[in-house]
Design an enzyme around this catalytic site. Structure first.
Site, short mmCIF file in Angstrom:
data_model
loop_
_atom_site.label_atom_id
_atom_site.label_comp_id
_atom_site.label_asym_id
_atom_site.label_seq_id
_atom_site.Cartn_x
_atom_site.Cartn_y
_atom_site.Cartn_z
N TYR A 21 -14.23 2.09 2.01
CA TYR A 21 -12.93 1.61 2.48
C TYR A 21 -12.55 0.37 1.67
CZ TYR A 21 -9.14 -0.41 5.08
OH TYR A 21 -7.91 -0.95 5.39
N ASP A 69 -16.55 -4.95 -3.77
CA ASP A 69 -15.62 -5.36 -2.72
C ASP A 69 -16.44 -6.03 -1.61
OD1 ASP A 69 -14.02 -5.52 -0.49
OD2 ASP A 69 -13.13 -3.54 -0.70
N LYS A 121 -11.10 -11.69 4.17
CA LYS A 121 -11.54 -11.79 5.57
C LYS A 121 -12.07 -13.18 5.99
CE LYS A 121 -11.52 -7.12 7.05
NZ LYS A 121 -11.66 -5.90 6.27
C1 LIG Z 1 -10.62 -5.22 5.41
C2 LIG Z 1 -11.05 -4.74 4.09
C3 LIG Z 1 -10.13 -4.58 3.03
C4 LIG Z 1 -8.65 -4.82 3.19
O1 LIG Z 1 -8.35 -6.13 3.50
P1 LIG Z 1 -6.92 -6.47 4.18
O2 LIG Z 1 -6.94 -7.97 4.28
O3 LIG Z 1 -6.91 -5.79 5.51
O4 LIG Z 1 -5.88 -5.98 3.27
C5 LIG Z 1 -10.63 -4.14 1.82
N1 LIG Z 1 -11.93 -3.88 1.64
C6 LIG Z 1 -12.84 -4.03 2.62
C7 LIG Z 1 -14.28 -3.74 2.36
C8 LIG Z 1 -12.43 -4.44 3.89
O5 LIG Z 1 -13.33 -4.55 4.88
#
Ligand SMILES: *Cc1c(COP(=O)(O)O)cnc(C)c1O
Length: 432
Positions: A149, A250, A279
């Site tokens: 994701y 990521d 986050k």
């Molecule tokens: C939450 C998340 C995203 C997206 O971040 P947003 O601030 O919601 O756009 C991308 N990659 C990972 C692994 C995430 O947990």
């Protein structure tokens, strides 16, 4: 300005406001929250809930923290925002220097953006511009993992799991990328070289078209809360080097201590070429994200014809968000975060262990401050959310998963309330 009454507010919300992944015809209940402090969310009816979600991984120090509040006040009284084109300021430069110092070498260059999804878009563009600048114009595909994701914008969506992601709905507009099988070796499992076979064979066959491999290190979050072997990550790094493909990690969910190391890639002792953070970056106060990269990548992009990286959000480097991020990082680094996370990990193990005996439970897994209980069928969200609120906790299941990743300041007793709520709710039956 007069506030709407609660019933008018809820009616208005229901009729006019989208919530995440929601229907405007048959929405789930939403609970009005009036304040939040420490690990507690206070609802309009006076009930206080222990937050098991850290507002989606982000509120690591708890709500309404005096240090973060004072950083916010100080900055807002000085300069809430200015454009970043042609201007710079201390909050952003201080934050960049902290991030360069704390992330695994050789992350040296910092690109600020306003959300995790955008930081992923930026990472993808960096990888593609890198190969374009080196004359490798065919290298514009990504190789991602099933169950991954990476966000909800188009570029990010295109590297999310093709089955559970949104590929079907948006097939027409999404670029086609490569997907390797997700790792099967769990975090502590003995390594099986077969686990990397799918990724290795795609790289072998298509490295001339692939700009970068993108993955969430160690924990695949929203695509299934799966924890995988650090060896998978080490092997991926080796393969990327062998086949001349960049590695994008990521760390938006895993960054800032969540898995027990400051960044999850440290569990494997490797570093990416491009890294995304978001986050918990501001302790959950403001929306802010960054994409970090190496001098090798930034130099290649900058030496090309036009010599510029093609991205520049309006709210880039927002001073208010950067000032709070600086305070949040200082707070984390000054405190005994490793110890707190070890304690939480132990409390999660003991608190969730009764789940292994329950009918419907197929797996219980814990890593750092993340606790996951996987059931054999989907959870009934309507019932589950109601039950949890009645028990004084805020837990939001998805699919077959009940999971928590609490703020690092949570006490043993507060965590026990979260884990007992999970055990009881499963015993009472909450599956569809
Ligand atoms: C939450 C998340 C995203 C997206 O971040 P947003 O601030 O919601 O756009 C991308 N990659 C990972 C692994 C995430 O947990």
């Amino acid at each position: 300005m007069k506030k709407l009454s609660q019933s008018t507010m809820l009616k208005y919300d229901r009729e006019h406001i989208w919530h995440p992944y929601s229907s405007m015809i048959d929405p789930l209940t939403v609970y009005p929250v009036v304040s939040a402090s420490g690990v507690y969310l206070k609802l309009a009816d006076g009930r206080e809930l222990i937050d098991g979600m850290s507002s989606w991984w982000s509120v690591i120090h708890g709500y309404n923290h005096p240090r973060l509040n004072s950083a916010a006040h100080a900055q807002i009284d000085t300069m809430a925002h200015v454009m970043f084109g042609g201007l710079t300021h201390w909050p952003a430069t201080e934050l960049a220097s902290r991030l360069v110092r704390l992330t695994p070498a050789p992350q040296e260059k910092v690109f600020f953006s306003d959300s995790g999804s955008v930081s992923v878009e930026v990472a993808i563009k960096m990888a593609i511009q890198f190969w374009q600048s080196r004359g490798q114009t065919k290298k514009y595909k990504l190789l991602s993992l099933r169950h991954g994701y990476h966000g909800d914008t188009s570029g990010a969506m295109s590297v999310c799991d093709p089955v559970t992601g949104m590929h079907e709905l948006f097939t027409g507009i999404l670029p086609k990328h490569y997907f390797a099988d997700a790792p099967c070796c769990g975090f502590d499992d003995p390594w099986d070289e077969q686990d990397i076979a799918s990724l290795a064979s795609i790289l072998e066959d298509h490295n001339d078209e692939i700009a970068a491999v993108i993955m969430e290190p160690i924990v695949q979050g929203a695509g299934g809360m799966r924890f995988y072997s650090p060896q998978y990550l080490r092997r991926t790094r080796q393969l990327c080097d062998r086949y001349e493909v960049l590695l994008i990690l990521d760390e938006i969910a895993t960054g800032f201590g969540r898995t027990g190391t400051l960044f999850a890639c440290e569990q494997a002792g490797i570093a990416p070429d491009i890294m995304c953070l978001g986050k918990a970056l501001t302790g959950g106060y403001m929306t802010l994200a960054v994409t970090l990269t190496t001098t090798a990548v930034s130099d290649a992009i900058s030496n090309d014809g036009k010599g510029v990286f093609m991205h520049g959000p309006t709210f880039m480097g927002n001073p208010l968000a950067c000032a709070i991020a600086n305070a949040s990082i200082d707070l984390l680094m000054e405190g005994p975060w490793q110890q707190s996370i070890k304690c939480i990990e132990q409390w999660l193990r003991s608190g969730l262990s009764p789940c292994t005996q329950l009918e419907r439970v197929v797996d219980v897994r814990i890593l750092g401050t993340i606790g996951v209980v996987e059931l054999d069928r989907p959870v009934d969200m309507r019932r589950a959310q109601h039950r949890f609120v009645d028990k004084g906790v805020w837990i939001r299941p998805f699919g077959k998963l009940l999971y928590i990743m609490p703020p690092y300041i949570i006490t043993e007793q507060q965590l026990a309330q979260l884990t007992s709520a999970i055990v009881e709710t499963i015993e009472e039956g909450i599956t569809l």
